[in-house]
Structure formats: structure tokens, C-alpha cells
Design a protein around this motif. Structure first.
Motif: not given
Length: 199
Positions: A57-64, A66-73, A84-89, A134-141
Motif C-alpha cells: 500500500l502506497r499513499l500519494f504525496d501530491q507535493e512530491t 511520489q508514492l510513499h510506502l505505507s504498509a507491506v506484507y 523511490p516510486v514516482d508517477i512520472t516514472h 476517497v470521495h472520487g479522489e485518489a489517495i494512493g494505490v
């Protein structure tokens, strides 16, 4: 979807199995308002419910961007340190954040996957990625991985998408709770002149 001799399906579940797994996952997601606990329960529950090898689970940081790692199994520290994982790449995450689930049969050769060599070293093969909205807005993947070629079908996609929606709501509720708690502690601290520590 077409399945060739080298491609397998995620172990098939009946609709009853999916409903049961969905119900159990929903209970787990809402069992805590502590954000870290919610995030970890999401990836653990999804891995078990879908019978896959790993979930991220990665949460999206609109400022950078990037998708920050938030939880993993199910993934090694070496793989998680790949970069890093960023949407441009990452075309996969760009598509998912736009609202479209993404299935990849072999991440080791698909150019949309950002870290193919790391995937080979980790033994990862197939991927399914859906947005957290959430409410039609993507907060992560949300991503799930298997270590064998897998043909994710429509039931798998729908199941993970629903879990993603439930997870996004649980995350939003946990964030709101943390905001309210922080404000409350600030007010109490200001009144008493000392930092407030909850019991």
C-alpha cells in the motif's frame, strides 16, 4: 482473459468465498483507528484473502509526486530499498491513480514496471494494481503480487477494487481521528501549560 500453458489463475474462489473474505477484511479494517494499525491490517488481510504472495500500500504525496510506502506484507527489505516510486516514472501507478485497475502478467519484461531487475531478484512475476479513492479522489494505490504467472480475472479485479475502496475509507477515518486527537491534545496542553499525554 486468455490463459496459456504457462499462466495460472489466482486460486478460484466462489462468490460465497469472496463475500466471506470481504466481510472479514472489512471487520479488520475497522477494528482500529490507529493509522499504522489500519494500514498493516489492510495489506495483511488482502494477502490472505486473495491468496497472493505479497501486498503493498502506497499513499500519494501530491507535493512530491511520489508514492510513499505505507504498509507491506510479503516483500523483503532489499526489494523495498530499490528506490523511490514516482508517477512520472511509473506508468502503472499513473494509470491506477487515474482510476483504472492495472494487470500485468509478467513485471519482469513489461516496460510499464519501473524496477524490472529488482522484481526478478525478488521472484515477482504478476501484478494487480488498483487505486485507493476517497470521495472520487485518489489517495494512493494497492498492489498485489504473485510469484508465478497469473491471469487475474474480473472477479479478482472487482474484489481488490472493493477492498481498496474500504481501505481508503478506513485510512481517511484514521486520519480524521488522528487530527481530532492531535487538536484535543493541543488544547489540553495549552490549558494546563504542559504537553498532554493520553493514557
Amino acid at each position: 482473459m486468455h490463459t496459456d500453458a504457462n499462466t495460472t489463475n489466482v486460486p478460484r474462489r466462489s462468490h460465497k468465498d469472496y463475500y466471506t473474505a470481504l466481510y472479514q477484511a472489512a471487520l479488520t479494517f475497522t477494528s482500529s483507528l490507529e493509522l499504522d494499525q489500519v494500514l498493516q491490517s489492510v495489506v495483511t488481510s488482502i494477502t490472505e484473502a486473495m491468496q497472493v504472495d505479497a501486498c503493498v500500500l502506497r499513499l500519494f504525496d501530491q507535493e512530491t509526486g511520489q508514492l510513499h510506502l505505507s504498509a507491506v506484507y510479503g516483500l523483503s527489505g532489499q526489494y523495498l530499498a530499490k528506490g523511490p516510486v514516482d508517477i512520472t516514472h511509473s506508468a502503472i501507478d499513473s494509470e491506477a491513480l487515474a482510476g483504472a485497475p492495472v494487470c500485468i502478467t509478467d513485471v519482469r519484461v513489461d516496460k510499464r514496471f519501473q524496477y524490472q531487475h529488482a522484481a526478478r531478484d525478488e521472484g515477482l512475476v504478476s501484478l494487480l494494481c488498483v487505486p485507493l479513492e476517497v470521495h472520487g479522489e485518489a489517495i494512493g494505490v494497492l498492489r498485489v503480487y504473485t510469484k508465478h504467472e497469473t491471469d487475474f480475472n474480473e472477479d479478482d479485479i472487482q474484489f481488490l477494487s472493493v477492498l481498496g475502496s474500504l481501505a481508503a475509507l478506513a485510512i481517511e477515518n484514521a486520519r480524521l481521528y488522528e487530527g481530532v486527537r492531535s487538536s484535543y491534545q493541543g488544547v489540553i496542553g495549552a490549558l494546563w501549560g504542559t504537553p498532554f499525554t493520553s493514557m
